[in-house]
Write an enzyme that holds these catalytic residues in place. Structure first.
Site, PDB file in Angstrom:
ATOM      1  N   CYS A  12       5.893  -0.528   7.242  1.00 26.70           N
ATOM      2  CA  CYS A  12       5.327   1.182   6.268  1.00 26.70           C
ATOM      3  C   CYS A  12       6.621   1.093   5.354  1.00 26.70           C
ATOM      4  O   CYS A  12       7.629   0.987   6.342  1.00 26.70           O
ATOM      5  CB  CYS A  12       4.691   1.881   7.620  1.00 26.70           C
ATOM      6  SG  CYS A  12       4.989   3.598   6.501  1.00 26.70           S
ATOM      7  N   LEU A  13       6.500   1.570   4.077  1.00 27.86           N
ATOM      8  CA  LEU A  13       7.808   2.125   3.433  1.00 27.86           C
ATOM      9  C   LEU A  13       8.107   3.739   4.083  1.00 27.86           C
ATOM     10  O   LEU A  13       8.857   3.759   4.251  1.00 27.86           O
ATOM     11  CB  LEU A  13       7.047   2.119   2.139  1.00 27.86           C
ATOM     12  CG  LEU A  13       6.850   1.249   1.332  1.00 27.86           C
ATOM     13  CD1 LEU A  13       6.368   1.104  -0.204  1.00 27.86           C
ATOM     14  CD2 LEU A  13       7.525   0.378   1.738  1.00 27.86           C
TER      15      LEU A  13
ATOM     16  N   GLN B  62       3.354  10.409   1.491  1.00 29.52           N
ATOM     17  CA  GLN B  62       4.456   9.606   1.498  1.00 29.52           C
ATOM     18  C   GLN B  62       5.160   9.428   0.045  1.00 29.52           C
ATOM     19  O   GLN B  62       6.791   9.474   0.320  1.00 29.52           O
ATOM     20  CB  GLN B  62       4.380   7.720   1.422  1.00 29.52           C
ATOM     21  CG  GLN B  62       3.508   6.962   2.689  1.00 29.52           C
ATOM     22  CD  GLN B  62       3.400   5.619   2.875  1.00 29.52           C
ATOM     23  OE1 GLN B  62       2.579   5.503   1.813  1.00 29.52           O
ATOM     24  NE2 GLN B  62       3.949   5.269   2.898  1.00 29.52           N
TER      25      GLN B  62
ATOM     26  N   HIS C  92      -2.244   7.809   6.929  1.00 29.30           N
ATOM     27  CA  HIS C  92      -1.465   8.538   6.439  1.00 29.30           C
ATOM     28  C   HIS C  92      -2.221  10.022   5.744  1.00 29.30           C
ATOM     29  O   HIS C  92      -1.225  10.251   5.459  1.00 29.30           O
ATOM     30  CB  HIS C  92      -0.389   7.927   4.984  1.00 29.30           C
ATOM     31  CG  HIS C  92       0.468   6.832   5.630  1.00 29.30           C
ATOM     32  ND1 HIS C  92       1.733   7.718   6.149  1.00 29.30           N
ATOM     33  CD2 HIS C  92       0.450   5.700   4.881  1.00 29.30           C
ATOM     34  CE1 HIS C  92       2.313   6.767   6.192  1.00 29.30           C
ATOM     35  NE2 HIS C  92       2.239   5.923   5.934  1.00 29.30           N
TER      36      HIS C  92
ATOM     37  N   GLY D 199       1.201  -0.692  -0.327  1.00 31.59           N
ATOM     38  CA  GLY D 199       0.126   0.059  -0.441  1.00 31.59           C
ATOM     39  C   GLY D 199       0.886   0.807   0.214  1.00 31.59           C
ATOM     40  O   GLY D 199       1.499   1.627   0.363  1.00 31.59           O
TER      41      GLY D 199
ATOM     42  N   HIS E 224      -5.199   2.073   7.850  1.00 32.57           N
ATOM     43  CA  HIS E 224      -3.332   2.446   7.589  1.00 32.57           C
ATOM     44  C   HIS E 224      -2.505   3.774   6.558  1.00 32.57           C
ATOM     45  O   HIS E 224      -2.675   4.593   7.075  1.00 32.57           O
ATOM     46  CB  HIS E 224      -2.844   1.002   6.798  1.00 32.57           C
ATOM     47  CG  HIS E 224      -0.619   1.468   7.312  1.00 32.57           C
ATOM     48  ND1 HIS E 224       0.096   0.901   8.232  1.00 32.57           N
ATOM     49  CD2 HIS E 224      -0.137   1.960   6.022  1.00 32.57           C
ATOM     50  CE1 HIS E 224       1.627   1.196   8.034  1.00 32.57           C
ATOM     51  NE2 HIS E 224       1.089   2.224   6.862  1.00 32.57           N
ATOM     52  N   GLU E 225      -3.647   3.670   4.914  1.00 35.95           N
ATOM     53  CA  GLU E 225      -3.058   3.918   4.163  1.00 35.95           C
ATOM     54  C   GLU E 225      -4.170   5.547   5.007  1.00 35.95           C
ATOM     55  O   GLU E 225      -3.568   6.462   4.088  1.00 35.95           O
ATOM     56  CB  GLU E 225      -3.152   3.782   2.330  1.00 35.95           C
ATOM     57  CG  GLU E 225      -2.368   2.503   2.766  1.00 35.95           C
ATOM     58  CD  GLU E 225      -1.418   2.614   2.804  1.00 35.95           C
ATOM     59  OE1 GLU E 225      -0.562   3.738   3.168  1.00 35.95           O
ATOM     60  OE2 GLU E 225      -0.301   1.900   3.294  1.00 35.95           O
TER      61      GLU E 225
HETATM   62 NI    NI Z   1       2.581   3.097   5.576  1.00 39.28          NI
END
Ligand code: NI
Length: 167
Positions: A91-92, A51, A137, A46, A133-134
């Protein structure tokens, strides 16, 4: 298409609240294609526009085994949620950190697709985790902020050390 640089926690730009997309046009579709490429390359399941330092309400997700089911959510809204699940998340933007977070087990989401058409989706399990989660963000919230202050402090210290090593 292009790979986009991913912001790393605790970059303050990760805490900006994203604004809604007014018009789903070719520039939005180009961004979505770049976000998908960036997510698959990372690799991740995701990615939120936040991000990649674009503060618009757009997320891409693919939780399929063979990376064949790209989901795009523009202006996503959670209409209903139920149940509870605890899942280990990563998470990236927070490389190398995996922690358990409690979230809703099921969510019903409404969003626009890349053609600007409204749809609703019922998600459960991993997909439901990923959607929540997204969307966090887009609100400027990173998953580690669901953890205790003590744990967050340890994570910040670990990431600062990693940054020194790779700098
Ligand atoms: Ni993330």
């Amino acid at each position: 298409m292009a790979l986009l640089p991913i912001l790393r926690f605790p970059d303050p730009r990760l805490h900006r609240k994203a604004t809604p997309v007014d018009l789903v046009d070719d520039s939005v579709r180009r961004l979505i294609a770049d976000m998908a490429e960036t997510m698959y390359e990372a690799p991740g399941i995701g990615l939120a526009a936040t991000q990649v330092d674009v503060h618009k309400r757009i997320i891409v997700i693919d939780v399929s085994e063979d990376k064949s089911k790209l989901l795009t959510f523009i202006n996503p809204e959670i209409l209903e949620r139920s149940g509870e699940q605890v899942c280990e998340e990563g998470c990236l933007s927070v490389p190398g950190i995996y922690e358990k977070v409690s979230r809703s087990e099921r969510v019903r989401v409404r969003a626009l697709d890349p053609q600007g058409k409204s749809f609703t989706l019922e998600a459960e399990g991993l997909l439901a985790v990923c959607v929540q989660h997204e969307i966090d963000h887009l609100e400027g919230k990173v998953f580690v902020e669901h953890l205790s202050q003590l744990k967050q402090g340890r994570i910040r210290a670990k990431l600062a050390k990693q940054a020194r090593i790779t700098a």
